[in-house]
Design a protein around this motif. Structure first.
Motif, PDB file in Angstrom:
ATOM      1  N   ARG A  27       0.762  -1.529   0.550  1.00  0.00           N
ATOM      2  CA  ARG A  27      -0.144   0.048   0.034  1.00  0.00           C
ATOM      3  C   ARG A  27       0.530   1.352   0.022  1.00  0.00           C
ATOM      4  O   ARG A  27       1.869   1.400   0.391  1.00  0.00           O
ATOM      5  CB  ARG A  27      -0.382  -0.176   1.496  1.00  0.00           C
ATOM      6  N   SER A  28       0.287   2.623  -0.570  1.00  0.00           N
ATOM      7  CA  SER A  28       0.543   3.416  -0.840  1.00  0.00           C
ATOM      8  C   SER A  28       0.706   4.188   0.926  1.00  0.00           C
ATOM      9  O   SER A  28      -1.052   4.017   0.872  1.00  0.00           O
ATOM     10  CB  SER A  28       0.494   4.810  -1.913  1.00  0.00           C
ATOM     11  N   ALA A  30       2.472   7.259   2.450  1.00  0.00           N
ATOM     12  CA  ALA A  30       3.375   7.988   2.675  1.00  0.00           C
ATOM     13  C   ALA A  30       3.294   8.998   1.515  1.00  0.00           C
ATOM     14  O   ALA A  30       3.404   8.047   0.405  1.00  0.00           O
ATOM     15  CB  ALA A  30       4.156   8.117   3.739  1.00  0.00           C
ATOM     16  N   THR A  31       3.895   9.934   1.436  1.00  0.00           N
ATOM     17  CA  THR A  31       4.765  10.166   0.325  1.00  0.00           C
ATOM     18  C   THR A  31       5.983  11.536   1.120  1.00  0.00           C
ATOM     19  O   THR A  31       6.274  11.704   2.140  1.00  0.00           O
ATOM     20  CB  THR A  31       3.865  11.806  -0.780  1.00  0.00           C
ATOM     21  N   ASN A  32       6.690  11.231  -0.698  1.00  0.00           N
ATOM     22  CA  ASN A  32       7.648  12.382   0.677  1.00  0.00           C
ATOM     23  C   ASN A  32       7.856  12.841  -0.639  1.00  0.00           C
ATOM     24  O   ASN A  32       7.705  12.957  -1.691  1.00  0.00           O
ATOM     25  CB  ASN A  32       9.088  11.891   0.760  1.00  0.00           C
ATOM     26  N   GLY A  35       7.936  11.381  -3.792  1.00  0.00           N
ATOM     27  CA  GLY A  35       7.366  10.640  -4.613  1.00  0.00           C
ATOM     28  C   GLY A  35       5.809   9.692  -3.427  1.00  0.00           C
ATOM     29  O   GLY A  35       6.383   9.870  -2.417  1.00  0.00           O
ATOM     30  N   GLU A  36       5.626   8.869  -3.694  1.00  0.00           N
ATOM     31  CA  GLU A  36       4.551   7.786  -2.971  1.00  0.00           C
ATOM     32  C   GLU A  36       5.334   6.961  -2.239  1.00  0.00           C
ATOM     33  O   GLU A  36       6.154   6.343  -3.181  1.00  0.00           O
ATOM     34  CB  GLU A  36       3.357   7.275  -3.711  1.00  0.00           C
ATOM     35  N   LEU A  37       6.136   6.599  -1.180  1.00  0.00           N
ATOM     36  CA  LEU A  37       6.244   5.488  -0.551  1.00  0.00           C
ATOM     37  C   LEU A  37       5.347   4.443  -0.049  1.00  0.00           C
ATOM     38  O   LEU A  37       4.209   3.950   0.518  1.00  0.00           O
ATOM     39  CB  LEU A  37       6.261   6.195   1.136  1.00  0.00           C
ATOM     40  N   PHE A  38       5.635   2.692  -0.473  1.00  0.00           N
ATOM     41  CA  PHE A  38       5.449   2.348  -0.232  1.00  0.00           C
ATOM     42  C   PHE A  38       5.310   1.405   1.088  1.00  0.00           C
ATOM     43  O   PHE A  38       7.127   0.510   1.116  1.00  0.00           O
ATOM     44  CB  PHE A  38       4.837   1.122  -2.148  1.00  0.00           C
ATOM     45  N   TYR A  39       4.681   0.821   1.499  1.00  0.00           N
ATOM     46  CA  TYR A  39       5.364  -0.324   2.571  1.00  0.00           C
ATOM     47  C   TYR A  39       3.990  -1.770   2.680  1.00  0.00           C
ATOM     48  O   TYR A  39       2.992  -1.434   1.694  1.00  0.00           O
ATOM     49  CB  TYR A  39       4.684   0.210   3.964  1.00  0.00           C
TER      50      TYR A  39
END
Length: 181
Positions: A27-28, A30-32, A35-39
């Motif tokens: 899932r995405s 957060a963003t920085n 771009g998007e951060l996926f975990y």
């Protein structure tokens, strides 16, 4: 990566207060600036969330993920239910794949609980100058340093990392991301 799964030794006869089946998914979250951060995450089921003392709180848990012992944190969801972050190493050790249903069993533990590797325990027992520096750090910092040592597979690497931790913490570099002066 600040979200690490800490694999712990399985306790004999461990019975868990919370048991659920869920799906490991990417899932995405957060963003920085890049771009998007996926975990990779597993959301707690509504039934489990209802049983927790508080909804949306940060808690530490100890249990099993597909029979692999774990110790990690529950993350509060903003618009989603609380979740756990699942590392690549945990997926590999458990044999689970993203999109598959997994079994998660856990108990809540004190948020200040830190599983300290044997090498660091020995350093704490034998190095009088190191112990007060270690105890002055937050549980989160102690946990991060413990994971740093525990992730090493070879005994020689674990010892080298332990010596590095002792030296850095004694010199006041309590953040593992701090560069060497």
């Amino acid at each position: 990566n600040s979200h690490r799964t800490f694999i712990v030794r399985k306790e004999q006869g461990m019975k868990s207060k919370y048991t659920m089946r869920g799906v490991a998914e990417r899932r995405s979250m957060a963003t920085n600036s890049k771009g998007e951060l996926f975990y990779s995450v597993v959301f707690l089921t509504e039934k489990i969330v209802e049983r927790l003392p508080h909804r949306g709180f940060r808690a530490r848990i100890r249990g099993t993920f597909e029979d692999v012992p774990i110790e990690l944190g529950i993350q509060p969801g903003k618009n989603d239910p609380p979740f756990i972050i699942v590392s690549k190493a945990l997926l590999e050790r458990s044999g689970a794949l993203l999109g598959e249903t997994i079994e998660l069993k856990f108990d809540l533990i004190d948020k200040d609980t830190v599983s300290v590797p044997e090498e660091l325990q020995a350093a704490l027992a034998t190095n009088a100058a190191f112990r007060p520096c270690w105890e002055a750090m937050s549980a989160g910092k102690r946990r991060t340093w413990s994971v740093y040592v525990d992730r090493a597979r070879r005994p020689s690497t674990r010892l080298a990392k332990t010596k590095e931790v002792v030296d850095r913490v004694r010199r006041g570099l309590i953040d593992p991301r701090s560069p060497w002066p």
